[in-house]
Design an enzyme around this catalytic site. Structure first.
Site, PDB file in Angstrom:
ATOM      1  N   SER A 171       0.830  -1.199   0.000  1.00 24.56           N
ATOM      2  CA  SER A 171       0.000   0.000   0.000  1.00 24.56           C
ATOM      3  C   SER A 171       0.870   1.257   0.000  1.00 24.56           C
ATOM      4  O   SER A 171       1.638   1.479  -0.938  1.00 24.56           O
ATOM      5  CB  SER A 171      -0.962  -0.044   1.188  1.00 24.56           C
ATOM      6  OG  SER A 171      -1.975   0.924   1.065  1.00 24.56           O
ATOM      7  N   ASP A 194     -10.261  -4.493  -4.532  1.00 21.01           N
ATOM      8  CA  ASP A 194      -9.665  -3.578  -3.559  1.00 21.01           C
ATOM      9  C   ASP A 194     -10.500  -2.297  -3.487  1.00 21.01           C
ATOM     10  O   ASP A 194     -10.603  -1.565  -4.470  1.00 21.01           O
ATOM     11  CB  ASP A 194      -8.231  -3.254  -4.001  1.00 21.01           C
ATOM     12  CG  ASP A 194      -7.457  -2.438  -2.974  1.00 21.01           C
ATOM     13  OD1 ASP A 194      -8.078  -1.761  -2.138  1.00 21.01           O
ATOM     14  OD2 ASP A 194      -6.213  -2.473  -3.027  1.00 21.01           O
ATOM     15  N   HIS A 197      -7.880  -5.338  -0.493  1.00 20.37           N
ATOM     16  CA  HIS A 197      -6.725  -4.461  -0.364  1.00 20.37           C
ATOM     17  C   HIS A 197      -5.568  -5.130   0.371  1.00 20.37           C
ATOM     18  O   HIS A 197      -4.407  -4.971  -0.021  1.00 20.37           O
ATOM     19  CB  HIS A 197      -7.124  -3.174   0.376  1.00 20.37           C
ATOM     20  CG  HIS A 197      -5.992  -2.193   0.504  1.00 20.37           C
ATOM     21  ND1 HIS A 197      -5.359  -1.649  -0.588  1.00 20.37           N
ATOM     22  CD2 HIS A 197      -5.371  -1.668   1.604  1.00 20.37           C
ATOM     23  CE1 HIS A 197      -4.399  -0.822  -0.178  1.00 20.37           C
ATOM     24  NE2 HIS A 197      -4.394  -0.831   1.142  1.00 20.37           N
TER      25      HIS A 197
END
Length: 254
Positions: A103, A206, A236
């Site tokens: 991320s 996601d 995610h």
């Protein structure tokens, strides 16, 4: 050998950054976590176990305001967390390394690669990069550009907005300085040089980083050796057993 916990002081304010590292063979593995995440999460722990079993060197750490590191999360910015990443990398890494960024850690990984390319004679180099749902430019593209006028106004006038989270029990603050300082580090406006092969894992389901964002990133990467894997039912976090297996397979390529 098992990992040891140490602290490295970074910056003029001597932020104490928690680092867990274990020696081993090259290329070493460097974990870069996500926004509001820490180095004890499922993926990071799986990576540490993989390193222990395969004899690979590994380095994990928490940004200030995260996990075992000191500092206030509200003071955090991309530049501040990048400074810590560069400091830890330069202090602890020698020889070829593989960056694994999740991320926000994907954005930090790309910025770290740029800093290494600018360095005159770095002690460590990049053998490869594995990015999981890379949230490149997220403060601008995935936050500010999508916030309502009311949310933007609250950030601008009050200095922060409490964002509801599907992961944390309590909402977390999005500060004006996070948004404004993040604009100094945007990458998607031009070509991105990594100097190493890149593997990207992205969930189609996601809700935080749309899969189209990963496709946009691929189009900006100058390196030819880039592989994007779309996980049709992936979220995610990509922390399910099959996701972890996919992650470790990507890391094992290097």
């Amino acid at each position: 050998m098992s990992e040891t916990l140490q602290f490295i002081e970074v910056g003029a304010d001597a932020r104490a950054i928690a680092v867990r590292a274990a020696p081993g063979t090259s290329p070493g593995l460097v974990w870069l976590g996500g926004f509001k995440s820490d180095m004890q999460g499922t993926k990071a722990a799986a990576l540490a176990e993989f390193a222990a079993k395969s004899g690979r060197a590994i380095l994990r750490f928490d940004y200030s305001g995260h996990g075992e590191s000191k500092g206030d999360f509200n003071d955090g910015t991309i530049g501040r967390w990048l400074e810590e990443s560069v400091a830890v990398f330069n202090a602890r890494c020698r020889g070829p390394q593989v960056l694994i960024g999740s991320s926000m850690g994907g954005w930090i990984a790309l910025l770290l690669a740029r800093e290494l390319r600018r360095a005159a004679a770095p002690d460590a180099s990049l053998a490869g990069m594995v990015l999981i749902a890379p949230a490149v430019d997220f403060t601008e593209v995935l936050m500010w550009n999508k916030f309502s006028p009311e949310v933007r106004a609250e950030i601008e006038t009050r200095g922060s907005w409490l964002r509801p989270s599907q992961y944390d029990v309590a909402p977390y603050p999005i500060t004006r300085q996070l948004i404004e300082e993040g604009r100094k580090h945007l990458l998607l406006g031009g070509l991105i040089e990594t100097g190493c092969p890149v593997r990207i894992l992205q969930g189609v389901e996601d809700p935080d980083v749309p899969w189209g964002h990963a496709v946009e990133l691929v189009s900006r990467l100058a390196q030819d050796d880039v592989v994007l894997t779309l996980v049709k039912d992936g979220d995610h976090r990509l922390s399910r057993p099959d996701d972890i297996e996919r992650l470790l397979a990507a890391v094992a390529e290097f």
